[in-house]
Design an enzyme around this catalytic site. Structure first.
Site, short mmCIF file in Angstrom:
data_model
loop_
_atom_site.label_atom_id
_atom_site.label_comp_id
_atom_site.label_asym_id
_atom_site.label_seq_id
_atom_site.Cartn_x
_atom_site.Cartn_y
_atom_site.Cartn_z
N LYS A 194 13.61 -12.62 -0.09
CA LYS A 194 12.75 -13.65 0.83
C LYS A 194 13.60 -14.77 0.96
CE LYS A 194 9.46 -10.46 0.72
NZ LYS A 194 9.42 -9.54 1.95
N PRO A 225 0.76 -1.32 -0.05
CA PRO A 225 0.00 -0.03 0.14
C PRO A 225 0.69 1.28 -0.02
CG PRO A 225 0.16 -0.95 2.15
CD PRO A 225 0.79 -1.88 1.39
N GLY A 226 2.29 1.19 0.11
CA GLY A 226 3.06 2.22 -0.13
C GLY A 226 4.26 2.56 0.94
#
EC number: 2.1.1.186
Length: 361
Positions: free
Chosen positions: A305, A221-222
């Protein structure tokens, strides 16, 4: 001193141990590792007396992926008497002269951190005794060695020193960053920490400045876009998901609802590329390689990851492959750094700087 004490995240002792075993071997400093799961530290015991000094001098802390901080250490001091813990510590530090600072620390575990209040109180009288003994200067000096006293339990401590030019400036190697109330996600702290880790303070004004163009792949979302915006950059945020409304209201963000793996920048004046996508690490590395070969950025920060097993082996293999592919495709002038940051969990953060000795146009 023949021990090297390394702080790491709890649960990553095996990775830290494998790394120091390999890196010490490259410097011909033989020894063996002592490590326990979830202790949040590793001890590398050198075969030769004083060999730890070679490591704290010649092995750059910034080149280690999983160690947050390291220092040359004594053997473990045990059964320190409650009536006088200071005398044995001062005696163990008798070979250290004119240090500029003392840090009384603990490993980063809940159990060890229960000693934090004691450590703060203990620092004051210890500092005075170390000044009297000559191990510590009367005034703090950031250019002199740092004395470390690390309590791993009540009455049990490793003591030693690090050199200020090869040491984390942070207590326990952990930067104290505050989560901004208006940040869209906690992941924002990862990029904040990464900028501090990979770009020296004296270079940040030049390399992380207002007006730059940046791309955030997998931006939703930023959280990472937020860090770029607060530094005055103009950001192309690439993600099929929604972006934080307040970020969009700044006028500094253009949202591209696209797959980050397929996006191609319209402009070729991008300085920063950032990427924090939940994807297989090899696939993310290939994406960054493609951008580098095309010359679409100057500096990149991206997360890989980690797998459940063989994490150190996997990361080093990916980084080695990346460097090989870049060179095979004509990208020969670059610098790569990798760190398991405090705000990282099952991932590492990589910094790739293209043409580091050439000015940005």
């Amino acid at each position: 001193m023949k021990n090297l004490f390394l702080f790491c995240r709890a649960g990553f002792e095996k990775e830290c141990a494998a790394e120091i075993q390999q890196r010490a071997g490259e410097l011909n400093v033989g020894g063996f590792v002592k490590a326990n799961n979830n202790d949040a530290y590793v001890v590398y015991q050198c075969f030769e007396e004083d060999a730890a000094d070679t490591l704290v001098k010649q092995l750059p802390l910034d080149s280690l992926i999983f160690a947050r901080q390291m220092f040359a250490a004594s053997d473990l001091l045990v059964d320190l008497p409650e009536s006088d813990r200071i005398s044995p510590i001062v005696a163990a530090l008798s070979d250290v002269s004119k240090a500029g600072e003392v840090r009384v620390e603990t490993p980063d575990t809940n159990e060890a951190k229960e000693l934090s209040a004691f450590c703060r109180k203990f620092t004051v009288p210890l500092r005075q005794h170390l000044k009297k003994s000559g191990s510590l200067l009367a005034q703090e000096n950031p250019k002199r060695p740092i004395i470390h006293v690390c309590f791993i339990g009540p009455g049990r401590a490793y003591v030693g020193y690090s050199y200020s030019n090869n040491s984390s400036p942070h207590f326990m190697g952990i930067p104290r960053l505050k989560m901004a109330a208006d940040a869209p996600s906690r992941s924002s702290l990862k990029l904040d920490e990464a900028f501090g880790q990979f770009v020296p303070k004296e270079e940040q004004e030049e390399r992380i400045r207002s007006g730059m163009n940046a791309v955030d792949l997998g931006a939703c979302p930023g959280g990472w876009t937020y860090q770029l915006v607060r530094r005055g950059m103009f950001v192309s945020a690439v993600d099929n998901g929604p972006m934080d409304e307040k970020l969009m209201e700044t006028g500094q963000v253009k949202h591209y609802r696209e797959d980050g793996f397929r996006f191609e920048p319209q402009r070729k004046n991008i300085y920063w590329l950032v990427c924090d996508m939940v994807e297989k690490p090899a696939r993310v590395a290939e994406l960054i390689e493609a951008w580098a070969i095309n010359g679409w950025f100057k500096e990149a920060i991206f997360n890989l990851k980690l797998p459940m097993k063989s994490r150190y082996k996997e990361v080093t293999a990916i980084l080695e492959t990346m460097q090989t592919i870049l060179k095979e495709n004509g990208v020969t002038d670059f610098k790569v750094q990798c760190k398991h940051l405090y705000h990282d969990r099952d991932e590492v953060t990589v910094h790739l700087w293209l043409r580091p000795n050439t000015a940005w146009n």
